[in-house]
Design an enzyme around this catalytic site. Sequence first.
Site, PDB file in Angstrom:
ATOM      1  N   GLY A   1       8.348   9.555  -6.043  1.00 49.26           N
ATOM      2  CA  GLY A   1       7.819   8.192  -5.922  1.00 49.26           C
ATOM      3  C   GLY A   1       8.063   7.355  -7.161  1.00 49.26           C
ATOM      4  O   GLY A   1       7.424   6.322  -7.357  1.00 49.26           O
TER       5      GLY A   1
ATOM      6  N   LYS B   1      12.648  -5.884 -16.079  1.00 50.97           N
ATOM      7  CA  LYS B   1      11.652  -5.657 -17.145  1.00 50.97           C
ATOM      8  C   LYS B   1      12.035  -6.460 -18.394  1.00 50.97           C
ATOM      9  O   LYS B   1      11.172  -7.031 -19.072  1.00 50.97           O
ATOM     10  CB  LYS B   1      11.594  -4.169 -17.484  1.00 50.97           C
ATOM     11  CG  LYS B   1      10.957  -3.350 -16.375  1.00 50.97           C
ATOM     12  CD  LYS B   1      11.136  -1.872 -16.622  1.00 50.97           C
ATOM     13  CE  LYS B   1      10.393  -1.067 -15.567  1.00 50.97           C
ATOM     14  NZ  LYS B   1      10.813   0.327 -15.523  1.00 50.97           N
TER      15      LYS B   1
ATOM     16  N   PHE C   1       0.862  -1.187   0.000  1.00 47.97           N
ATOM     17  CA  PHE C   1       0.000   0.000   0.000  1.00 47.97           C
ATOM     18  C   PHE C   1       0.899   1.238   0.000  1.00 47.97           C
ATOM     19  O   PHE C   1       0.788   2.121   0.831  1.00 47.97           O
ATOM     20  CB  PHE C   1      -0.916  -0.032   1.234  1.00 47.97           C
ATOM     21  CG  PHE C   1      -2.114   0.863   1.132  1.00 47.97           C
ATOM     22  CD1 PHE C   1      -2.976   0.794   0.045  1.00 47.97           C
ATOM     23  CD2 PHE C   1      -2.412   1.770   2.148  1.00 47.97           C
ATOM     24  CE1 PHE C   1      -4.087   1.609  -0.042  1.00 47.97           C
ATOM     25  CE2 PHE C   1      -3.530   2.585   2.080  1.00 47.97           C
ATOM     26  CZ  PHE C   1      -4.374   2.506   0.976  1.00 47.97           C
TER      27      PHE C   1
HETATM   28  N1  NAP Z   1       6.579   3.920  -8.449  1.00 46.67           N
HETATM   29  C1  NAP Z   1       6.489   3.754  -9.765  1.00 46.67           C
HETATM   30  O1  NAP Z   1       6.448   4.701 -10.536  1.00 46.67           O
HETATM   31  C2  NAP Z   1       6.387   2.354 -10.317  1.00 46.67           C
HETATM   32  C3  NAP Z   1       6.234   2.180 -11.700  1.00 46.67           C
HETATM   33  C4  NAP Z   1       6.076   0.878 -12.213  1.00 46.67           C
HETATM   34  C5  NAP Z   1       6.116  -0.200 -11.361  1.00 46.67           C
HETATM   35  N2  NAP Z   1       6.315  -0.008 -10.011  1.00 46.67           N
HETATM   36  C6  NAP Z   1       6.351  -1.162  -9.143  1.00 46.67           C
HETATM   37  O2  NAP Z   1       5.205  -1.139  -8.300  1.00 46.67           O
HETATM   38  C7  NAP Z   1       5.525  -1.708  -7.029  1.00 46.67           C
HETATM   39  C8  NAP Z   1       5.145  -0.717  -5.940  1.00 46.67           C
HETATM   40  O3  NAP Z   1       5.880   0.481  -6.099  1.00 46.67           O
HETATM   41  P1  NAP Z   1       5.679   1.677  -5.054  1.00 46.67           P
HETATM   42  O4  NAP Z   1       6.350   2.852  -5.675  1.00 46.67           O
HETATM   43  O5  NAP Z   1       4.270   1.758  -4.614  1.00 46.67           O
HETATM   44  O6  NAP Z   1       6.569   1.134  -3.844  1.00 46.67           O
HETATM   45  P2  NAP Z   1       6.513   1.654  -2.320  1.00 46.67           P
HETATM   46  O7  NAP Z   1       5.972   3.037  -2.260  1.00 46.67           O
HETATM   47  O8  NAP Z   1       7.865   1.386  -1.751  1.00 46.67           O
HETATM   48  O9  NAP Z   1       5.431   0.696  -1.628  1.00 46.67           O
HETATM   49  C9  NAP Z   1       5.633  -0.677  -1.473  1.00 46.67           C
HETATM   50  C10 NAP Z   1       4.550  -1.213  -0.575  1.00 46.67           C
HETATM   51  O10 NAP Z   1       4.755  -2.621  -0.395  1.00 46.67           O
HETATM   52  C11 NAP Z   1       4.720  -2.918   1.008  1.00 46.67           C
HETATM   53  N3  NAP Z   1       5.481  -4.135   1.236  1.00 46.67           N
HETATM   54  C12 NAP Z   1       6.795  -4.364   1.010  1.00 46.67           C
HETATM   55  N4  NAP Z   1       7.092  -5.644   1.318  1.00 46.67           N
HETATM   56  C13 NAP Z   1       5.935  -6.244   1.723  1.00 46.67           C
HETATM   57  C14 NAP Z   1       5.579  -7.524   2.172  1.00 46.67           C
HETATM   58  N5  NAP Z   1       6.497  -8.481   2.283  1.00 46.67           N
HETATM   59  N6  NAP Z   1       4.280  -7.769   2.506  1.00 46.67           N
HETATM   60  C15 NAP Z   1       3.343  -6.807   2.430  1.00 46.67           C
HETATM   61  N7  NAP Z   1       3.629  -5.547   2.004  1.00 46.67           N
HETATM   62  C16 NAP Z   1       4.908  -5.281   1.669  1.00 46.67           C
HETATM   63  C17 NAP Z   1       5.277  -1.687   1.663  1.00 46.67           C
HETATM   64  O11 NAP Z   1       4.930  -1.647   3.041  1.00 46.67           O
HETATM   65  P3  NAP Z   1       5.696  -0.626   4.052  1.00 46.67           P
HETATM   66  O12 NAP Z   1       5.596   0.762   3.446  1.00 46.67           O
HETATM   67  O13 NAP Z   1       4.949  -0.751   5.301  1.00 46.67           O
HETATM   68  O14 NAP Z   1       7.112  -1.113   4.113  1.00 46.67           O
HETATM   69  C18 NAP Z   1       4.550  -0.612   0.835  1.00 46.67           C
HETATM   70  O15 NAP Z   1       3.216  -0.505   1.286  1.00 46.67           O
HETATM   71  C19 NAP Z   1       7.023  -2.043  -7.050  1.00 46.67           C
HETATM   72  O16 NAP Z   1       7.188  -3.403  -7.331  1.00 46.67           O
HETATM   73  C20 NAP Z   1       7.547  -1.188  -8.200  1.00 46.67           C
HETATM   74  O17 NAP Z   1       8.660  -1.776  -8.837  1.00 46.67           O
HETATM   75  C21 NAP Z   1       6.422   1.237  -9.483  1.00 46.67           C
END
Ligand code: NAP
Length: 354
Positions: free
Chosen positions: A217, A235, A13
């Site tokens: 982000g 990727k 989240f």
């Molecule tokens: N950001 C972008 O622009 C983007 C673009 C394309 C793809 N993505 C992909 O989308 C995914 C999410 O990105 P994001 O930017 O949202 O990352 P983020 O802000 O770091 O959020 C990751 C979330 O996953 C939770 N988490 C991590 N390990 C976990 C586990 N073992 N069990 C349950 N929850 C867990 C974290 O919890 P806590 O915060 O409590 O640690 C946090 O809520 C990633 O795989 C990323 O590569 C991101």
Amino acid sequence: MNRPELSLALVGFGHVARRFVRLLDEVADRLEFTWRVVAISTRHHGSVIDVDGIEVNRAVATVEARQSLDRLDRVPRERSGIDVIRQVADALADEAAEGRLVCIETTVLDIDRGEPAVSHVRAALEGQAHVVTANKGPAAFAYHELEALAESVDRIFFFEGAVMDGVPVFNLVRDTMPAVSVEGFRGVINSTCNFILSELERGKEFEPALAEMQARGIAEANPSLDIDGWDAAAKTAALVNVLMGSAITPHHVRRTGISEVTGIDVREAISRGRRIRLVASASRQGGKVKAQVEPEMVDRHDPLYGLEDLENALYLNTDLLGQVGIVQRSGGLTQTAYALLSDLASISARLREI
Ligand SMILES: NC(=O)c1ccc[n+]([C@@H]2O[C@H](COP(=O)([O-])OP(=O)(O)OC[C@H]3O[C@@H](n4cnc5c(N)ncnc54)[C@H](OP(=O)(O)O)[C@@H]3O)[C@@H](O)[C@H]2O)c1
């Protein structure tokens, strides 16, 4: 089913998932499904399950205030992402059997084995939930196993957000290119690196450019995943596995990142009418697929030359259509959130066909 109601279990989240739930609200009147969020699981911010529906705005505010979601749960307890998935699948077994339970997986990329995301996807499919993820790990490390599992339980495993955010890549090939064989590809598919290289060209420094991507982000939680080329390698592995039918992991991709590239290098390239771009590519060679990620000098005639800042492009080499180019001019959180939304819309379309 006319306008199916989907139950969403959010595992992860962070930036993407929070933008996703807001986006669902913003475009609710354009969607052919309704939804309720029944579970949210995080690593450091607790978890909450409520099969009647969680107050999402409150959950967003709770996490953004760095508080624990446990306080929103009737019976707060420590549980892993897998515990949450299994508990929800049990509690909503009827909805799962009807194909209305969806796990939205957005945990961080683990570059060793793609875990725990791979296990989250497996557990969700075993519980008869569809899975939508923006995490590259599952398709990069275990695509064939998870796709076979999804087929065996007649559920969808989609991951459009894993490459180029919401711009169609996987669904473009899947839905609009029947019988086409992808023989290879070449592209710029990491926004953080492209932004840093663009800033270096403008005379800015590496570290502030990276910090800006983190603040927005867009950079991975662990920035080395971007600048050392791991994100692009993940990727690339996902593209090879899904579009070229091979079975590799990011560790099979020959990889050089941009950490050694300096402002002097990029400006020297510009003075010679060229640019340095981090290029991901794959091709079939002697029955095998060779994949690589490395900084390349591209000249003005190269379709990757014009890509600035967050722009990405991917050129697929196909047998029946020749070269097909996909260009993303705007990348960011909304576009990634849209990828999740578009996958969800595909699930809803399938339910409406039943
Ligand atoms: N950001 C972008 O622009 C983007 C673009 C394309 C793809 N993505 C992909 O989308 C995914 C999410 O990105 P994001 O930017 O949202 O990352 P983020 O802000 O770091 O959020 C990751 C979330 O996953 C939770 N988490 C991590 N390990 C976990 C586990 N073992 N069990 C349950 N929850 C867990 C974290 O919890 P806590 O915060 O409590 O640690 C946090 O809520 C990633 O795989 C990323 O590569 C991101």
